[in-house]
Design an enzyme around this catalytic site. Structure first.
Site, PDB file in Angstrom:
ATOM      1  N   THR A 110      20.232 -24.720  -0.520  1.00  0.00           N
ATOM      2  CA  THR A 110      21.322 -25.653  -0.832  1.00  0.00           C
ATOM      3  C   THR A 110      22.677 -24.947  -0.754  1.00  0.00           C
ATOM      4  O   THR A 110      23.672 -25.520  -0.348  1.00  0.00           O
ATOM      5  CB  THR A 110      21.142 -26.228  -2.263  1.00  0.00           C
ATOM      6  OG1 THR A 110      19.806 -26.705  -2.399  1.00  0.00           O
ATOM      7  CG2 THR A 110      22.093 -27.369  -2.539  1.00  0.00           C
ATOM      8  N   ASP A 170      30.023 -18.198 -10.676  1.00  0.00           N
ATOM      9  CA  ASP A 170      31.020 -18.010  -9.613  1.00  0.00           C
ATOM     10  C   ASP A 170      32.216 -18.945  -9.739  1.00  0.00           C
ATOM     11  O   ASP A 170      33.029 -19.042  -8.822  1.00  0.00           O
ATOM     12  CB  ASP A 170      30.366 -18.165  -8.244  1.00  0.00           C
ATOM     13  CG  ASP A 170      29.776 -19.547  -8.034  1.00  0.00           C
ATOM     14  OD1 ASP A 170      29.365 -20.167  -9.029  1.00  0.00           O
ATOM     15  OD2 ASP A 170      29.728 -20.017  -6.889  1.00  0.00           O
ATOM     16  N   ARG A 181      31.526 -24.465 -11.150  1.00  0.00           N
ATOM     17  CA  ARG A 181      31.043 -25.562 -12.001  1.00  0.00           C
ATOM     18  C   ARG A 181      31.936 -25.737 -13.227  1.00  0.00           C
ATOM     19  O   ARG A 181      32.626 -24.800 -13.631  1.00  0.00           O
ATOM     20  CB  ARG A 181      29.618 -25.285 -12.486  1.00  0.00           C
ATOM     21  CG  ARG A 181      28.621 -25.278 -11.366  1.00  0.00           C
ATOM     22  CD  ARG A 181      27.210 -25.199 -11.899  1.00  0.00           C
ATOM     23  NE  ARG A 181      26.285 -25.381 -10.785  1.00  0.00           N
ATOM     24  CZ  ARG A 181      25.020 -25.737 -10.893  1.00  0.00           C
ATOM     25  NH1 ARG A 181      24.494 -25.927 -12.086  1.00  0.00           N
ATOM     26  NH2 ARG A 181      24.258 -25.885  -9.832  1.00  0.00           N
ATOM     27  N   GLU A 211      26.380 -34.408 -10.077  1.00  0.00           N
ATOM     28  CA  GLU A 211      25.935 -34.447 -11.468  1.00  0.00           C
ATOM     29  C   GLU A 211      25.699 -33.051 -12.039  1.00  0.00           C
ATOM     30  O   GLU A 211      25.665 -32.880 -13.251  1.00  0.00           O
ATOM     31  CB  GLU A 211      24.659 -35.289 -11.605  1.00  0.00           C
ATOM     32  CG  GLU A 211      23.495 -34.900 -10.673  1.00  0.00           C
ATOM     33  CD  GLU A 211      22.860 -33.577 -10.960  1.00  0.00           C
ATOM     34  OE1 GLU A 211      22.684 -33.268 -12.147  1.00  0.00           O
ATOM     35  OE2 GLU A 211      22.529 -32.848  -9.998  1.00  0.00           O
TER      36      GLU A 211
END
Ligand code: G1P
Ligand code: ZN
Length: 544
Positions: free
Chosen positions: A18, A280, A283, A365
């Site tokens: 991903t 990183d 988020r 999400e």
């Protein structure tokens, strides 16, 4: 200094997932493992002759060593200039910002995101292209093909470079510039948000903050921008020093892993805003006093309020969310009369929509939110956006959320993860769901009647590329939904993710505990996939 051509043998497992190639550090320590992947990228790029590239990572274990190897290989592959974050550090969104600002051909971002770090934990590498975003699948597939045939790589014999002093030096024919990892990013943020307003909020005490950097990359960014430029009280940023093993923690900003923050936000005297970011820095988790904002709601609320914020005052062109993300933002888009795109999981799918100027905001999400300012999701950006909103609306986070639900209705949303399932068992679960698809439409489970069941297939509206098998979607007539998919970022076994959501228009029903509101749907989901029986697990590993 001379260029050496070293022979090597392919590894069979260098297929990017991903988000890049993510493996245990031990895998990366195998002789030539990193070198093979990096050379496969250079071979895929073709002629890097004279180009500018960007290099940096989240500072986890093996970051510094990997950077030295990549520098030597870049010089040997003809790169003209390499911009490296000081100390080898660059948050993922800052790397994207730097690639765009300096019109680089691309960059290597070293990170395993929210996965733990350390000698026994994870490392990762991904290549971002000239728009600053993760390379599209067409590119990563070619890198993978190349990695299966590679027989040699190019490397310069040269001593390690000093990564800690700002300035430039030569490595063979390549110029290395060690840059301030924060400066360019901070300047971009200042253009997007009303720093004056946020600063006066902090100075007057009307605004208070706890930002948990989880000993990961955002520490230096948050310290400089939030406490430095914006005058948040000293100590507002906690766990601010990046550590190679993130202090032994799991740098994933959710209620489970950022439990210190969660406890503070439900304590006697919580600050106005609570937030955390991941390994990183891409988020974000947003909390208010006694309140947690789901990422799906956060995206919808930012979209609904964006016109109030300087960087988005002209309104939004469109929005996008990954397929499993809750559909709160769809309602906002419908009310605004703009398009809402549904993409597969992973930030790379937003790149084309952003480049084609079809969307301005997008999110997932999984605690990812971002906009057209870079081509990665951006943790600190989301925190600044919320700070700007709270300062401007002079309301608590909880009040802003409740207002939003009153206007648009509430989408109860939760994700249940079953981690460490044996791969064959997980594949069996997905195969069973595939088999059920044809017979599900029209079937009822209590009051839930299936309206749609499919395996999500995405046709990119910009370049027409097709991505198959992006998750099983089961939609119900009352507009509830269950989604099943396997994680593409894990490094051990398989992870089944179950996403459930239920829409509630009636404001008197907006204050139920989430798991309670979703209980029936969750049991339907468990019955359908039989994960508990098949994986022998009594409950999910993580609920978000
Ligand atoms: C996870 C998230 C996904 C995100 C990715 C990278 O991928 O679910 O939304 O883009 O991490 O941060 P997954 O493990 O589900 O494939
Ligand atoms: Zn991340």
């Amino acid at each position: 200094m001379s260029v050496e051509i070293r022979s090597t043998k392919p590894f069979p497992d260098q297929k990017p997932g991903t988000s890049g190639l993510r493996k245990k550090v031990k895998a990366f320590l195998q002789e030539n493992y990193l070198e093979n992947f990096v050379q496969s990228v250079f071979d895929t790029l073709g002629d890097a002759g004279g180009a500018t590239l960007v290099l940096g990572g989240d500072g986890r274990y093996f970051n510094r060593q990997a950077i030295q190897v990549i520098l030597r290989m870049a010089a040997a592959n003809g790169v003209g200039r390499m911009l490296v974050g000081q100390g080898g550090l660059l948050s993922t969104p800052a790397a994207s910002c730097v690639i765009r600002k300096y019109k680089a051909l691309g960059g290597f971002v070293l990170s395993a995101s929210h996965n733990p770090g350390g000698p026994d934990e994870d490392f990762g590498i991904k290549f971002n292209v000239a728009n600053g975003g993760p390379a599209p699948e067409s590119f990563t597939n070619r890198v993978y093909e190349r990695s299966r045939a590679i027989d040699a790589y190019r490397i310069l014999t040269a001593p390690d470079l000093d990564l800690d002093t700002l300035g430039s030096c030569q490595v063979g024919g390549m110029t290395v510039e060690v840059i301030d990892p924060v400066a360019d990013y901070a300047e971009l943020m200042e253009h997007l948000f009303d720093f004056g307003l946020i600063r006066s909020g902090f100075r007057s005490g009307a605004l208070t903050l706890r930002f948990d950097a989880m000993h990961a990359i955002t520490g230096p960014y948050a310290k400089r921008i939030l406490e430095g430029t914006l005058s948040a009280a000293p100590g507002s940023v906690v766990n601010a020093v990046p550590l190679e093993d993130f202090g032994g923690g799991h740098p994933d900003p959710n209620l489970v892993h950022a439990h210190e923050l969660a406890a503070a936000m439900y304590s006697g005297r919580p600050p106005t805003l609570g937030a955390a970011s991941d390994g990183d820095g891409d988020r974000n988790m947003i909390m208010g006093a006694n309140c947690f904002v789901t990422p799906s709601d956060s995206l919808a609320i930012l979209a609904a309020n964006a016109h109030l914020v300087p960087g988005y005052k002209d309104g939004l062109r469109g929005v996008a969310r990954s397929m499993p993300t809750g559909r709160a933002v769809d309602r906002v888009a419908a009310a605004m009369g703009i398009e809402c795109y549904e993409t597969p999981t992973g930030w790379k799918f937003f790149g084309n929509l952003l480049d084609a100027r079809k969307i301005t905001l997008c999110g997932e999400e999984s605690f990812g939110t971002g906009s057209d300012h870079v081509r990665e999701k951006d943790g600190l950006w989301a925190v600044l956006f919320w700070l700007n909103l709270v300062a401007l609306r002079k309301q608590s986070v909880a009040a802003i959320v409740a207002d939003h639900w009153r206007r648009f209705g509430r989408d109860y949303y939760s994700r249940h993860d079953y981690e460490g399932i044996e791969v064959s068992v997980a594949e069996g679960i997905m195969a069973r769901l595939q088999d059920l698809l044809a017979e599900l439409p029209g079937r009822s489970f209590g009051e839930y009647r299936v309206a749609l069941a499919d395996d999500f297939r995405y046709v990119d509206p910009v370049d027409g590329s097709v991505s198959e098998h992006q998750g099983i979607r089961i939609g119900f007539e009352n507009s509830s939904r269950i989604v099943f998919r396997l994680s593409g970022t894990g490094t051990e076994g398989a992870t089944l993710r179950i996403y459930v959501e239920r829409y509630e228009r009636d404001p008197s029903q907006h204050d139920l505990p989430t798991q309670e509101a979703l209980a029936e749907l969750i049991s339907i989901a468990e019955e359908l996939c039989q994960v508990k029986q098949r994986a022998g697990m009594a409950q999910p590993s993580v609920i978000t």
